[in-house]
Design an enzyme around this catalytic site. Sequence first.
Site, PDB file in Angstrom:
ATOM      1  CE  LYS A 175      -0.377  -0.410   5.060  1.00  0.00           C
ATOM      2  NZ  LYS A 175      -1.256  -0.827   6.174  1.00  0.00           N
ATOM      3  CE1 TYR A 199      12.341  32.164   2.668  1.00  0.00           C
ATOM      4  CE2 TYR A 199      12.112  29.780   2.819  1.00  0.00           C
ATOM      5  CZ  TYR A 199      12.052  30.951   2.072  1.00  0.00           C
ATOM      6  OH  TYR A 199      11.697  30.894   0.758  1.00  0.00           O
TER       7      TYR A 199
HETATM    8  C1  LIG Z   1      -0.409  -1.744   6.920  1.00  0.00           C
HETATM    9  C2  LIG Z   1      -0.949  -3.045   7.418  1.00  0.00           C
HETATM   10  C3  LIG Z   1      -0.108  -4.157   7.578  1.00  0.00           C
HETATM   11  C4  LIG Z   1       1.398  -4.072   7.443  1.00  0.00           C
HETATM   12  O1  LIG Z   1       1.953  -3.605   8.630  1.00  0.00           O
HETATM   13  P1  LIG Z   1       3.553  -3.533   8.837  1.00  0.00           P
HETATM   14  O2  LIG Z   1       3.702  -3.117  10.241  1.00  0.00           O
HETATM   15  O3  LIG Z   1       4.049  -2.518   7.865  1.00  0.00           O
HETATM   16  O4  LIG Z   1       4.070  -4.892   8.549  1.00  0.00           O
HETATM   17  C5  LIG Z   1      -0.689  -5.365   7.909  1.00  0.00           C
HETATM   18  N1  LIG Z   1      -2.025  -5.469   8.111  1.00  0.00           N
HETATM   19  C6  LIG Z   1      -2.862  -4.411   7.996  1.00  0.00           C
HETATM   20  C7  LIG Z   1      -4.310  -4.592   8.247  1.00  0.00           C
HETATM   21  C8  LIG Z   1      -2.344  -3.165   7.669  1.00  0.00           C
HETATM   22  O5  LIG Z   1      -3.171  -2.116   7.587  1.00  0.00           O
END
Ligand SMILES: *Cc1c(COP(=O)(O)O)cnc(C)c1O
Length: 382
Positions: free
Chosen positions: A41, A271
């Site tokens: 994602k 700045y």
């Molecule tokens: C983002 C997510 C993961 C991955 O988590 P990590 O800590 O990056 O391994 C797994 N399960 C769900 C439901 C998530 O939203």
Amino acid sequence: MSGETGAGRWTEVVVDLGAIAHNVEWLRRRVAPAALWAVVKADAYGHGDVAVARRALAAGAQGLCVALVEEGTRLRLAGLQAPVLVLSPQPAEQVEQALKASLTLTVHAVDQVLDIERVARRLGLSDVPVQVKIDTGMHRVGAPPELACAIVDAVTGAAPAVRLDGVFTHFACADDPGHELTSRQIAAFDAAVATLGGAGTHGVRRHLGNSAAALARPDAHADLVRVGIALYGIEPGPGVAHLCGELRPALTLRSRVSMAKRVGAGEGVSYGWRSVLERPTVVATVPLGYADGVPRRLAFTGGEVLIGGRRRRILGVVTMDQLMVDCGDDEVAVGDEVILLGRQGDEVVRPEEWAERLGTIPYEIVCGISARVPRRWVGADQ
Ligand SMILES: *Cc1c(COP(=O)(O)O)cnc(C)c1O
């Protein structure tokens, strides 16, 4: 994310796909016989979703997880055919697009199942996979455990075009191995799955763990683990850092010196002149800033970059497109490499270091590297 739009820009992200493959293989050995599904994602946490997904699958990942229908669709358009799970329920308006892209939707209510059934029939689809999310303590999304059975009944009864593909939950505190909630969540999940009887077991994937649980909780590996941050070689949290020894960071954020000059004592930099020089100093300008994902206040937390194999302090506030660096008396030339995140010689700056300085987590650092920074991938066929 296309790297071509910024071709020739001095600032870039370089992603080592060899490191991704190494991390997948190492993690797979740790969690076997459970499978590893790669969480890609948010453009693979800033690493480039299509390239990372392809490499992770080649290294043995058996499925992919995304947050949005749009993200899953991008993977399909790139030709990837592995299962793609959308991790949380999405707007009913997006169900059609998701089914056309053969994504596996997550549901936590009966009406979501019925929405999917309606769209599946309209499109003439059958055997449409869904997964049921159970809330065992995170309290973000998911059905209360006592309702899981009713949702599964809807899938197996009222929705003949839909097939139960999985049941899962998500941990709230897995990065703190001492936290007692994780064991309670495992027990609550097992109890909820037990209420499903045969419907909840036959050919149904059961899963709970993220990266931290994959590393720290072998009792929660079940059928698969959903691994995000560890895939990228980044520690899920300090509490599990001792379990991450063999992970390799995949991402380098680099640029080049765009200007170098000597600035006199008593002069300020950037700045607000919040950094005033005590002695004449070589100041290097680097063409990236907060619009690229370098937080404005990194300088005031002691933030450093690497030039010539040495750590150098950021001077004054980071501006939108550029930042300045204290190079002392050293000779620095236009075009010299600057490492913001990654290795140069014997020195390394990691997203965990920025996170510690800024009071956040490394996830936010890598996801914060903006879309305007071109991505380049190396090590594709190692
Ligand atoms: C983002 C997510 C993961 C991955 O988590 P990590 O800590 O990056 O391994 C797994 N399960 C769900 C439901 C998530 O939203």
